[in-house]
Motif scaffolding. Structure first.
Motif, PDB file in Angstrom:
ATOM      1  N   VAL A  65      49.377  43.691  47.760  1.00  7.09           N
ATOM      2  CA  VAL A  65      48.482  42.547  47.941  1.00  7.09           C
ATOM      3  C   VAL A  65      48.072  42.027  46.572  1.00  7.09           C
ATOM      4  O   VAL A  65      47.717  42.815  45.683  1.00  7.09           O
ATOM      5  CB  VAL A  65      47.248  42.950  48.772  1.00  7.09           C
ATOM      6  N   GLY A  66      48.094  40.709  46.415  1.00  3.90           N
ATOM      7  CA  GLY A  66      47.725  40.068  45.163  1.00  3.90           C
ATOM      8  C   GLY A  66      48.239  38.647  45.130  1.00  3.90           C
ATOM      9  O   GLY A  66      48.806  38.146  46.114  1.00  3.90           O
ATOM     10  N   ASP A  67      48.049  37.984  44.014  1.00  2.00           N
ATOM     11  CA  ASP A  67      48.600  36.640  43.829  1.00  2.00           C
ATOM     12  C   ASP A  67      50.123  36.749  43.847  1.00  2.00           C
ATOM     13  O   ASP A  67      50.725  37.298  42.921  1.00  2.00           O
ATOM     14  CB  ASP A  67      48.093  36.062  42.513  1.00  2.00           C
ATOM     15  N   GLY A 119      50.774  38.389  49.076  1.00  4.43           N
ATOM     16  CA  GLY A 119      51.339  39.465  48.268  1.00  4.43           C
ATOM     17  C   GLY A 119      52.845  39.377  48.206  1.00  4.43           C
ATOM     18  O   GLY A 119      53.433  38.297  48.411  1.00  4.43           O
ATOM     19  N   ILE A 120      53.468  40.491  47.941  1.00  5.52           N
ATOM     20  CA  ILE A 120      54.930  40.544  47.822  1.00  5.52           C
ATOM     21  C   ILE A 120      55.451  41.700  48.668  1.00  5.52           C
ATOM     22  O   ILE A 120      54.725  42.642  49.005  1.00  5.52           O
ATOM     23  CB  ILE A 120      55.385  40.722  46.359  1.00  5.52           C
ATOM     24  N   GLU A 121      56.730  41.597  49.003  1.00  6.08           N
ATOM     25  CA  GLU A 121      57.450  42.660  49.706  1.00  6.08           C
ATOM     26  C   GLU A 121      58.647  43.055  48.867  1.00  6.08           C
ATOM     27  O   GLU A 121      59.524  42.233  48.594  1.00  6.08           O
ATOM     28  CB  GLU A 121      57.895  42.203  51.089  1.00  6.08           C
ATOM     29  N   GLN A 154      55.196  36.789  49.916  1.00  6.24           N
ATOM     30  CA  GLN A 154      54.703  36.716  51.288  1.00  6.24           C
ATOM     31  C   GLN A 154      53.346  36.007  51.300  1.00  6.24           C
ATOM     32  O   GLN A 154      52.489  36.268  50.450  1.00  6.24           O
ATOM     33  CB  GLN A 154      54.559  38.126  51.886  1.00  6.24           C
ATOM     34  N   LYS A 155      53.182  35.118  52.289  1.00  4.69           N
ATOM     35  CA  LYS A 155      51.893  34.438  52.425  1.00  4.69           C
ATOM     36  C   LYS A 155      50.816  35.375  52.969  1.00  4.69           C
ATOM     37  O   LYS A 155      49.638  35.215  52.655  1.00  4.69           O
ATOM     38  CB  LYS A 155      52.042  33.233  53.354  1.00  4.69           C
ATOM     39  N   ARG A 156      51.217  36.333  53.787  1.00  6.94           N
ATOM     40  CA  ARG A 156      50.235  37.218  54.387  1.00  6.94           C
ATOM     41  C   ARG A 156      50.867  38.591  54.624  1.00  6.94           C
ATOM     42  O   ARG A 156      51.911  38.691  55.259  1.00  6.94           O
ATOM     43  CB  ARG A 156      49.754  36.655  55.720  1.00  6.94           C
TER      44      ARG A 156
END
Length: 306
Positions: free
Chosen positions: A236-238, A150-152, A271-273
């Protein structure tokens, strides 16, 4: 027999060592002014000195001194007697505060246990009624924690929050400052959902379809829980597609305009996780068709009520 005449050639006595300090010597030897000295001598001659002379006056002075000593003694005794009482009351208050604190902690623990039980029952109900799609229903409703790429996105107030000027907030009635508002966070979250986010959380607070972002003064509330800047939004997502879609969206451009106009600080990273917790509680409301009211004669419109 005649006596020898006195020696007239003897030298005069030597001068005093402090002869050059006559003013200082006078002050030291006659410290009391002559007028005050005369007044003091006159009062003594007339019998009006400071100390009482008659027996009645002496007895009155002695009684006054005894009364003053008695008052001081009583005050000291009362202070010594009251000290243990005050200390005991203080200890009792501390004990009551500690007891109430322990009770509040126990109630909070009970609430947490009940919240977990309610969440577990809700998840089971979602799995039961969702069939094969129970996991997806639980994910979309926020009833279960999620983990994945996902992203932050971090949004923070400007260093100088007293800036002014035109900008995208003028039409919304906000004051032109560098402080992040609830409307800003609403647009950010809606932009993430629209860009393909599967789950979103702000400062660890999971968002659901029933979540509300409001303001209380200068504080931002998410489901009635106040948040403190900086606001860390996890989605959360691609990661690559989600970040690109959000930057190109209208809400992403709005956030960029806030940065350019008001120096609101933002940072977006892939972010990978990321891990998002489950929503603390879910209140699901459903609508059902209202039964026909034959007694009133009103036509059944078939509209649902919640």
């Amino acid at each position: 027999m005649s006596q020898p005449p006195p020696d007239r050639s003897s030298a005069p006595p030597p001068p005093r060592p402090d002869a050059s300090m006559s003013l200082l010597t006078t002050v030291m030897e006659h410290s009391l002014d002559e007028g005050y000295a005369e007044a003091s001598a006159r009062r003594e001659a007339e019998g009006r000195s400071g100390m009482p002379r008659t027996l009645k006056s002496k007895l009155g002075l002695a009684a006054g001194l005894v009364l003053a000593a008695l008052v001081v003694t009583l005050g000291a005794v009362e202070a010594r007697v009251a000290a243990p009482v005050v200390a005991k009351e203080r200890e009792e208050l501390i004990a009551r505060v500690n007891a109430e604190t322990d009770s509040a902690d126990a109630l909070e623990a009970d609430v947490e246990e009940l919240r977990k039980d309610v969440g577990e029952r809700q998840r089971k109900a979602l799995e039961e009624h969702g069939g094969d799609q129970g996991g997806l229903v639980a994910l979309l409703s926020g009833a279960t924690p999620v983990e994945g790429p996902g992203i932050e996105l971090v949004v923070d107030d400007a260093e100088n929050t007293d800036q002014g000027g035109g900008g995208p907030r003028e039409s919304t009635g906000f004051a032109d400052t560098g402080r992040v508002r609830d409307r800003d966070m609403q647009r950010v979250v809606n932009g993430l959902w629209q860009s393909g986010a599967e789950a979103v959380a702000i400062n660890g607070q999971r968002l659901t379809a029933l979540s509300a972002i409001r303001a209380a003064g200068d504080a931002i509330l998410v489901d009635n829980r106040p948040l403190v800047p900086p606001y860390t939004v996890l989605a959360v997502g691609d990661a690559a597609k989600l970040a690109s879609a959000f930057r190109d969206s209208a809400d992403g451009q709005y956030l960029q305009a806030l940065h350019e106009s008001f120096d609101i600080r933002t940072s977006l990273s892939e972010q990978k996780r990321v891990r998002l917790p489950a929503a603390p509680s879910l209140i699901v409301r459903t609508a059902e068709p209202r039964a026909a009211d034959t007694g009133s004669g009103a036509a059944d419109t078939g509209k649902g009520t919640s």
